[in-house]
Motif scaffolding. Structure first.
Motif, PDB file in Angstrom:
ATOM      1  N   GLN A 320     -12.719 -19.049  -5.068  1.00  0.00           N
ATOM      2  CA  GLN A 320     -11.358 -19.483  -4.026  1.00  0.00           C
ATOM      3  C   GLN A 320     -10.384 -18.240  -4.379  1.00  0.00           C
ATOM      4  O   GLN A 320     -10.033 -17.886  -5.513  1.00  0.00           O
ATOM      5  CB  GLN A 320     -10.927 -20.589  -4.159  1.00  0.00           C
ATOM      6  N   HIS A 321      -9.779 -17.563  -3.159  1.00  0.00           N
ATOM      7  CA  HIS A 321      -8.781 -16.782  -3.304  1.00  0.00           C
ATOM      8  C   HIS A 321      -9.070 -15.474  -3.771  1.00  0.00           C
ATOM      9  O   HIS A 321     -10.039 -14.770  -4.147  1.00  0.00           O
ATOM     10  CB  HIS A 321      -7.613 -17.260  -4.188  1.00  0.00           C
ATOM     11  N   ALA A 322      -8.093 -14.439  -3.244  1.00  0.00           N
ATOM     12  CA  ALA A 322      -8.096 -12.991  -3.591  1.00  0.00           C
ATOM     13  C   ALA A 322      -6.529 -12.442  -3.773  1.00  0.00           C
ATOM     14  O   ALA A 322      -5.623 -12.832  -3.746  1.00  0.00           O
ATOM     15  CB  ALA A 322      -8.628 -12.436  -2.215  1.00  0.00           C
ATOM     16  N   LEU A 323      -6.569 -11.169  -4.199  1.00  0.00           N
ATOM     17  CA  LEU A 323      -5.429 -10.411  -4.272  1.00  0.00           C
ATOM     18  C   LEU A 323      -5.157  -9.707  -2.852  1.00  0.00           C
ATOM     19  O   LEU A 323      -6.204  -9.131  -2.209  1.00  0.00           O
ATOM     20  CB  LEU A 323      -5.613  -9.487  -5.285  1.00  0.00           C
ATOM     21  N   THR A 324      -3.937  -9.338  -2.523  1.00  0.00           N
ATOM     22  CA  THR A 324      -3.684  -8.672  -1.138  1.00  0.00           C
ATOM     23  C   THR A 324      -4.382  -7.030  -1.417  1.00  0.00           C
ATOM     24  O   THR A 324      -4.579  -6.642  -2.670  1.00  0.00           O
ATOM     25  CB  THR A 324      -2.177  -8.664  -0.917  1.00  0.00           C
ATOM     26  N   LEU A 325      -4.101  -6.317  -0.423  1.00  0.00           N
ATOM     27  CA  LEU A 325      -4.208  -5.003  -0.578  1.00  0.00           C
ATOM     28  C   LEU A 325      -3.073  -4.575  -1.215  1.00  0.00           C
ATOM     29  O   LEU A 325      -1.901  -5.030  -1.210  1.00  0.00           O
ATOM     30  CB  LEU A 325      -4.285  -4.106   0.772  1.00  0.00           C
ATOM     31  N   PRO A 326      -3.280  -3.455  -2.253  1.00  0.00           N
ATOM     32  CA  PRO A 326      -2.074  -2.990  -2.835  1.00  0.00           C
ATOM     33  C   PRO A 326      -1.131  -2.031  -1.843  1.00  0.00           C
ATOM     34  O   PRO A 326      -1.725  -1.484  -1.041  1.00  0.00           O
ATOM     35  CB  PRO A 326      -2.602  -1.770  -3.982  1.00  0.00           C
ATOM     36  N   ARG A 327       0.277  -2.319  -2.090  1.00  0.00           N
ATOM     37  CA  ARG A 327       1.010  -1.912  -0.995  1.00  0.00           C
ATOM     38  C   ARG A 327       2.224  -0.966  -1.564  1.00  0.00           C
ATOM     39  O   ARG A 327       2.805  -1.522  -2.673  1.00  0.00           O
ATOM     40  CB  ARG A 327       1.923  -2.959  -0.219  1.00  0.00           C
TER      41      ARG A 327
END
Ligand code: FRU
Length: 474
Positions: A320-327
């Motif tokens: 479950q879940h993930a990290l966002t794209l790096p911004r």
């Protein structure tokens, strides 16, 4: 769970990894847990050319559980190594989880500060004013992969007397020859705030000041980051306990920032109005670091605690879940702009101007000469609608309980949309606003459909490659 215990369960983990392989909703160009559960990004830093991405990690369960720090590394933001977990709960001051924390680089060493969570179970507690220890702990590492010992710096008794047991998530910065540590907190009157400690040597810390809003804004502020972007100071944090207000504060917990003017010596500050960093469903606990090029880079948790909507399709596959794209962050007039790291353009393969768009991984770019209203059908039941200056992300059945989120725009100039297998990120007007969400579609559309009253300047979409994830065994 100490390291030995973790290592003794690797067979179990391999079974979970096998089950995950069959999941049609695995993400292709976002970081997900190698198995089990992921939440906040932690300890972000670039050290000797390697970006370290640690994260809150429960390897053997897809639900909230005992937290370790998982670990990915990358040199180019396209190829990643899945490293052995970095930090385990193995002393009495962190026995119920190595909670969130951050990194500070000094003299060829990384100083990691994190919260050691301890939960008492010997009798009944309310776990707000009693029953919990949140210790601030330091470890030092010369390579980002190992450390010698853990040093407990602050305990509950070192926090101001009017604080509840909820004081956590340290972040460090340097200002005019002093070091400061900022901690998220809830006071005994249920008022959210951050505490600032000061140090000359990064090890001995004295209480310095508190920051809060003149009028109560939630009961707890988690995961604070005090950062300077383009000469402006911002306090990013995640306040809990804010009521929805029209189209604003629609999520259970908030993720945003206060523009801040602060004089550390005089302990005086002026705090601006809270601005939401992202208007999507799945965004929380972002962390910002400065890379060796000097860029301010943000990664967030593409998830949120205690939400009513679910990620059932992936939980069934034990993750479950993930990290966002790096911004990359920029600031103009007290507002933060987020844009996907430029390295991500290396994921692009074919460039397309047709409306046939049947790929799992896509980046779609619209720029408008004029835009009054439109409806864009993106994939399955996912739509973007723009009318009366309100842009709506509508997920319908792909949302698994996530229906719609909205943002007000003075005008609409551009959209940069990233669709992964089960996520969407929409960067609006060069990142002035963002929608980040998980989504679970049954079909990929063969056509992008857009109708409305607008004049396009440009429209282009790209097929994207997957991230390459290697096993980083050392
Ligand atoms: C935010 C948070 C932090 C805490 C961590 C525990 O999502 O609750 O405040 O340190 O997660 O996993």
């Amino acid at each position: 769970m100490n390291k030995k215990e973790y290592l003794s369960r690797l067979d179990e983990q391999n079974k979970i990894k096998k089950l995950m392989k069959d999941d049609k909703y695995l993400l292709n160009f976002h970081l997900i847990p190698p198995s089990g559960w992921l939440n906040d990004p932690n300890g972000l830093c670039e050290f000797k050319g390697i970006n370290h991405i640690y994260y809150q990690y429960t390897p053997f369960s897809a639900e909230w559980g005992m937290k370790l720090w998982g670990h990915y590394t990358t040199e180019d933001w396209i190829t990643y190594k899945d490293e052995e977990p970095f930090l385990f709960p193995d002393i009495k001051e962190d026995k119920d989880g190595v909670y969130s924390g951050s990194a500070f680089i000094k003299d060829d060493e990384i100083y990691f500060y994190y919260t050691g969570n301890v939960k008492y179970t010997d009798k009944k507690y309310n776990y707000i004013s009693d029953g919990r220890e949140q210790n601030t702990i330091l470890i030092k590492s010369k390579d980002g992969f190992s450390y010698k010992d853990k040093k407990v710096l602050l305990k509950n008794t070192d926090y101001p007397k009017d604080m509840s047991c909820h004081v956590r998530d340290p972040q460090i910065f340097e200002k005019q020859g002093n070091y400061y540590m900022i901690l998220g907190a809830r006071d005994l009157d249920d008022i959210g705030c951050v505490l600032i400690y000061q140090s000359k040597d990064l090890e001995n810390w004295n209480y310095h000041m508190k920051i809060t809003t003149p009028k109560k804004f939630g009961y707890m502020w988690e995961c604070p980051n005090l950062i300077e972007i383009s000469g402006q100071i911002f306090l990013i944090c995640c306040p809990q306990g804010i009521e929805q207000d029209g189209i604003n504060y629609a999520n259970i917990y908030q993720c945003g920032y206060f523009p801040l003017e602060i004089d550390f010596e005089r302990k005086e500050y002026k705090i601006g109005k809270f601005i939401e960093l992202d208007r999507g469903f799945d965004i929380y606990a972002p962390q910002v670091f400065t890379d060796e090029e000097g860029r301010k880079i943000l990664l967030g948790w593409m998830g949120i605690p205690d939400a009513e909507y679910t990620n059932k399709p992936t939980i069934e596959h034990k993750w479950q879940h993930a990290l966002t794209l790096p911004r990359e962050l920029k600031a103009i007039e007290n507002k933060i702009y987020q844009s996907p790291l430029k390295e991500l353009s290396k994921l692009r393969t074919t460039e397309n101007r047709e409306i046939i768009c049947d790929s799992e991984n896509v980046e779609i770019n619209f720029s408008f000469k004029k835009c009054i209203e439109f409806k864009i059908e993106l994939r399955d039941s996912i739509e973007l609608n723009y009318k009366n200056n309100i842009l709506t992300l509508n997920l319908e059945k792909c949302g698994y309980g996530r229906k719609e989120r909205k943002v007000y725009l003075k005008n609409l100039e551009s959209l940069q949309i990233f669709l992964d297998n089960s996520s969407i990120e929409v960067f609006i007007n060069s990142g002035a606003e963002v929608f980040t969400s998980r989504c679970y579609c049954n079909k990929l559309n063969s056509n992008l459909k857009f109708i409305g009253n607008y004049i396009l300047k440009d429209f282009v979409w790209y097929n994207l490659k997957n991230f390459k994830i290697e096993n980083g065994e050392r």
